[in-house]
Write a protein that holds these residues in place. Structure first.
Motif, PDB file in Angstrom:
ATOM      1  N   TYR A  73      -5.934   1.974  -1.972  1.00  0.00           N
ATOM      2  CA  TYR A  73      -7.011   1.998  -1.378  1.00  0.00           C
ATOM      3  C   TYR A  73      -7.586   0.823  -1.111  1.00  0.00           C
ATOM      4  N   ILE A  74      -7.578  -0.231  -1.734  1.00  0.00           N
ATOM      5  CA  ILE A  74      -7.980  -1.544  -1.518  1.00  0.00           C
ATOM      6  C   ILE A  74      -7.300  -1.896   0.008  1.00  0.00           C
ATOM      7  N   GLY A  75      -5.872  -1.861   0.048  1.00  0.00           N
ATOM      8  CA  GLY A  75      -5.338  -2.150   1.284  1.00  0.00           C
ATOM      9  C   GLY A  75      -5.729  -1.364   2.635  1.00  0.00           C
ATOM     10  N   ARG A  76      -5.933  -0.211   2.353  1.00  0.00           N
ATOM     11  CA  ARG A  76      -6.539   0.732   3.464  1.00  0.00           C
ATOM     12  C   ARG A  76      -8.009   0.252   3.804  1.00  0.00           C
ATOM     13  N   VAL A  77      -8.802   0.012   2.998  1.00  0.00           N
ATOM     14  CA  VAL A  77     -10.130  -0.505   3.098  1.00  0.00           C
ATOM     15  C   VAL A  77      -9.954  -1.939   4.144  1.00  0.00           C
ATOM     16  N   VAL A  78      -9.201  -2.778   3.507  1.00  0.00           N
ATOM     17  CA  VAL A  78      -8.884  -4.041   4.092  1.00  0.00           C
ATOM     18  C   VAL A  78      -8.457  -3.764   5.490  1.00  0.00           C
ATOM     19  N   ALA A  79      -7.486  -2.909   5.624  1.00  0.00           N
ATOM     20  CA  ALA A  79      -7.207  -2.761   7.058  1.00  0.00           C
ATOM     21  C   ALA A  79      -8.113  -2.140   8.168  1.00  0.00           C
ATOM     22  N   ILE A  80      -8.950  -1.183   7.646  1.00  0.00           N
ATOM     23  CA  ILE A  80      -9.939  -0.779   8.370  1.00  0.00           C
ATOM     24  C   ILE A  80     -10.939  -1.870   8.493  1.00  0.00           C
ATOM     25  N   MET A  81     -11.391  -2.734   7.656  1.00  0.00           N
ATOM     26  CA  MET A  81     -12.447  -3.804   7.846  1.00  0.00           C
ATOM     27  C   MET A  81     -11.828  -4.843   8.934  1.00  0.00           C
ATOM     28  N   ALA A  82     -10.668  -5.002   8.907  1.00  0.00           N
ATOM     29  CA  ALA A  82     -10.060  -6.029  10.004  1.00  0.00           C
ATOM     30  C   ALA A  82     -10.015  -5.336  11.522  1.00  0.00           C
ATOM     31  N   SER A 103       0.768  -1.182   0.077  1.00  0.00           N
ATOM     32  CA  SER A 103       0.151  -0.082  -0.091  1.00  0.00           C
ATOM     33  C   SER A 103       0.874   1.227   0.028  1.00  0.00           C
ATOM     34  N   ALA A 104       1.985   1.265   0.957  1.00  0.00           N
ATOM     35  CA  ALA A 104       2.832   2.473   0.792  1.00  0.00           C
ATOM     36  C   ALA A 104       3.567   2.763  -0.377  1.00  0.00           C
ATOM     37  N   ILE A 105       4.273   1.726  -0.976  1.00  0.00           N
ATOM     38  CA  ILE A 105       5.001   1.717  -2.314  1.00  0.00           C
ATOM     39  C   ILE A 105       4.238   2.062  -3.528  1.00  0.00           C
ATOM     40  N   ARG A 106       2.657   1.752  -3.496  1.00  0.00           N
ATOM     41  CA  ARG A 106       1.726   2.031  -4.587  1.00  0.00           C
ATOM     42  C   ARG A 106       0.870   3.257  -4.037  1.00  0.00           C
ATOM     43  N   GLN A 107       1.360   4.241  -3.370  1.00  0.00           N
ATOM     44  CA  GLN A 107       0.406   5.315  -2.515  1.00  0.00           C
ATOM     45  C   GLN A 107      -0.481   6.052  -3.755  1.00  0.00           C
ATOM     46  N   GLU A 108      -1.794   6.209  -3.268  1.00  0.00           N
ATOM     47  CA  GLU A 108      -2.774   6.755  -3.907  1.00  0.00           C
ATOM     48  C   GLU A 108      -3.221   6.170  -5.166  1.00  0.00           C
ATOM     49  N   THR A 109      -2.957   4.800  -5.172  1.00  0.00           N
ATOM     50  CA  THR A 109      -3.406   3.881  -6.387  1.00  0.00           C
ATOM     51  C   THR A 109      -4.525   3.068  -5.988  1.00  0.00           C
ATOM     52  N   TRP A 110      -5.164   2.490  -7.011  1.00  0.00           N
ATOM     53  CA  TRP A 110      -6.238   1.498  -6.459  1.00  0.00           C
ATOM     54  C   TRP A 110      -5.682   0.353  -5.322  1.00  0.00           C
ATOM     55  N   ILE A 111      -4.372  -0.155  -5.471  1.00  0.00           N
ATOM     56  CA  ILE A 111      -3.802  -1.267  -4.569  1.00  0.00           C
ATOM     57  C   ILE A 111      -3.839  -0.499  -3.248  1.00  0.00           C
TER      58      ILE A 111
END
Length: 314
Positions: A130-139, A120-128
């Motif tokens: 966004y998905i990573g941040r959503v998964v983290a919040i869901m967890a 998520s960090a090395i692909r900041q502000e990409t769809w990867i």
């Protein structure tokens, strides 16, 4: 370093004393009477007074605590009020289950959390990202008991399938054991990976802005080399901190997971003892878990020096 280690080790003793005293008082403040419960359902003795005297519960609280503490200092955690079995014998039988579940959970949560956080960090502000941040919040948002119940109930309703319930030891059949342990470990690991994902992402973003990372890029190094050789090691320091803070969740969460998935570990043993008001078992298991948590926190603290040689304890 030596002085710091000595202080931390010495601090463990009063901490364990306060923990055991607090648990002892809380157990005796609970409503209900274990003696009445034993007589009503199982007729352990002829009268309440006889059973209370047999169990040593007729003595004042301070005498009960001192007697139990005296046994602990001699290496004896006592016996269960219900089964009369030594707690250490039951511990030796059940602890490998809890240890395996905890280790699998740590491996899954760290691997999943660090992997998603770095990506998520090395692909900041990409769809990867966004998905990573959503998964983290869901967890973070999903309670572990709710997720565990879904894993058990939904496949049973829609696909007529349930996880294996009969526990097989790792030494007897490793593959069958893994089939049984993988689902509780995945559920528990994913729920604990949420904080690791967020901390890892934030830490990686901060590290990537450092001068030595810019220098590595300017030298023409490949992304894989920059990320894995230069960035991740320093970014892991806050992650180690959060893992240290989550140790009590890893150990305490086994109570819920083992009860739902019917694993014969220390968590289910503690849960059964809590329902039965089995004071010696609750106190003994709590002492063991608290000791492991404190020792693991000590290991985590000293791992900082490995990750960052600039850190020195005084």
């Amino acid at each position: 370093m030596r002085e710091y280690l000595l202080k931390r080790v010495l601090l463990i003793v009063p901490t364990l004393f306060l923990v055991t005293l607090l648990v002892f008082l809380l157990m005796h403040m609970r409503s209900g009477d274990v003696v009445i419960q034993m007589l009503e359902g199982y007729a352990y003795a002829d009268t309440v007074e006889a059973l209370r005297r047999e169990l040593g519960l007729d003595k004042p609280l301070h005498e009960q605590y001192l007697a139990w503490m005296g046994g602990v200092l001699q290496g004896d955690l006592g016996r269960s009020l219900w089964t009369k079995e030594p707690i250490l014998v039951e511990f030796a039988r059940r602890f490998p289950v809890t240890l395996e579940l905890t280790l699998l959970t740590v491996i899954i949560s760290v691997t999943f959390g660090v992997g998603v956080g770095v990506l998520s960090a090395i692909r900041q502000e990409t769809w990867i990202d966004y998905i990573g941040r959503v998964v983290a919040i869901m967890a973070l948002a999903m309670p572990v008991f709710w997720l565990a119940i879904l894993v058990v109930v939904i496949p049973a309703i829609y696909w007529r399938w349930t996880p294996l319930w009969t526990y097989v030891t790792l030494t007897a059949d490793p593959l069958e054991n893994l089939k049984i342990m993988i689902f509780p470990a995945l559920v528990f690991g994913v729920s604990r990976a949420g904080p690791i994902m967020r901390i890892m992402r934030s830490s990686m973003l901060e590290v990537q802005r450092q001068d030595y990372i810019r220098t590595a890029w300017a030298k023409g190094l490949q992304e894989r080399t920059v990320v894995f050789k230069h960035a991740i090691k320093n970014a892991l320091i806050p992650v180690v901190s959060i893992i240290g803070l989550q140790i009590h969740f890893y150990l305490g969460g086994t109570v819920i997971i083992e009860s739902i998935f019917r694993l014969p570990g220390m968590g289910s043993f503690f849960f059964e003892a809590l329902i039965r008001r089995d004071f010696p078992v609750v106190q003994g298991v709590n002492l063991i878990v608290a000791t492991f948590a404190l020792l693991l926190n000590l290991v985590v603290d000293f791992s900082y020096a490995y990750l960052d040689p600039r850190i020195r304890y005084r």
